[in-house]
Enzyme design. Structure first.
Site, PDB file in Angstrom:
ATOM      1  N   GLU A 125       0.861  -1.177   0.000  1.00  0.00           N
ATOM      2  CA  GLU A 125       0.000   0.000   0.000  1.00  0.00           C
ATOM      3  C   GLU A 125       0.896   1.224   0.000  1.00  0.00           C
ATOM      4  O   GLU A 125       1.906   1.260   0.707  1.00  0.00           O
ATOM      5  CB  GLU A 125      -0.864  -0.029   1.251  1.00  0.00           C
ATOM      6  CG  GLU A 125      -1.774   1.151   1.407  1.00  0.00           C
ATOM      7  CD  GLU A 125      -2.520   1.052   2.722  1.00  0.00           C
ATOM      8  OE1 GLU A 125      -2.162   1.815   3.643  1.00  0.00           O
ATOM      9  OE2 GLU A 125      -3.426   0.213   2.825  1.00  0.00           O
ATOM     10  N   TYR A 137       7.979   1.288  -7.498  1.00  0.00           N
ATOM     11  CA  TYR A 137       7.193   0.051  -7.510  1.00  0.00           C
ATOM     12  C   TYR A 137       6.806  -0.341  -8.936  1.00  0.00           C
ATOM     13  O   TYR A 137       6.876  -1.519  -9.304  1.00  0.00           O
ATOM     14  CB  TYR A 137       5.948   0.195  -6.633  1.00  0.00           C
ATOM     15  CG  TYR A 137       6.260   0.545  -5.195  1.00  0.00           C
ATOM     16  CD1 TYR A 137       7.387   0.045  -4.542  1.00  0.00           C
ATOM     17  CD2 TYR A 137       5.439   1.391  -4.473  1.00  0.00           C
ATOM     18  CE1 TYR A 137       7.676   0.372  -3.228  1.00  0.00           C
ATOM     19  CE2 TYR A 137       5.708   1.719  -3.155  1.00  0.00           C
ATOM     20  CZ  TYR A 137       6.830   1.212  -2.543  1.00  0.00           C
ATOM     21  OH  TYR A 137       7.105   1.541  -1.242  1.00  0.00           O
TER      22      TYR A 137
END
Length: 171
Positions: A125, A137
């Site tokens: 998250e 990411y």
């Protein structure tokens, strides 16, 4: 070499942790303290303290990966593995060492470690306004699978969405 970064994994923090490559002087308490100090800097609104990290690591599903540079802990990744699913709970690099590939190295090492554990995917998250982290990411194969509207709420600040991102490990 002082410029090298060493990445090590820990499981279950207690009095008999085993690690191969940390100096003898680097004891578990020092590791927890260093992680808590970085956490306090990079997560100013909801940092986990030393005891919280220790409690988390007392559960077998939770693990800690640390990055060491010049004998100093400069980054960490707290994660858990439940059956074939992994989740990054926290990942951070000390601000003095950001933008040096340390977080990328930790992710690469984590993926290799998870393949051995036969994990098939990994979740994390991230705040929707954390563009550098999202780009990192994405470069590492994560894709957004869900968005939580206004998830992060702190006094005197506008709410910020949370992005749930996933990367497949094994196909």
């Amino acid at each position: 070499m002082d410029s090298e970064v060493y990445i090590k994994h820990y499981a279950q923090v207690d009095s008999h942790i085993l690690t191969v490559d940390l100096p003898q002087s680097q004891i578990v308490g020092d590791v927890l303290q260093a992680v808590a100090e970085i956490e306090a800097i990079v997560q100013p609104y909801d940092a986990w303290d030393r005891q919280s990290i220790k409690d988390l690591l007392s559960q077998k599903i939770n693990q800690l990966l640390i990055a060491i540079k010049a004998g100093r802990i400069v980054g960490y990744c707290l994660y858990q593995v439940v059956f074939e699913q992994a989740e990054v709970l926290r990942i951070a690099t000390h601000p003095d060492y950001q933008r040096q590939g340390i977080a990328a190295g930790m992710l690469d090492d984590l993926f290799r470690h998870l393949e051995v554990q036969l994990a098939t995917s990994i979740l994390l998250e991230v705040r929707a306004d954390n563009t550098p982290a999202i780009e990192l990411y994405q470069r590492h194969g994560f894709a957004t699978i869900h968005q939580r509207q206004g998830y992060y709420r702190y006094a005197n600040q506008s709410p910020v969405d949370a992005l749930i991102m996933q990367r497949l490990i094994l196909s």
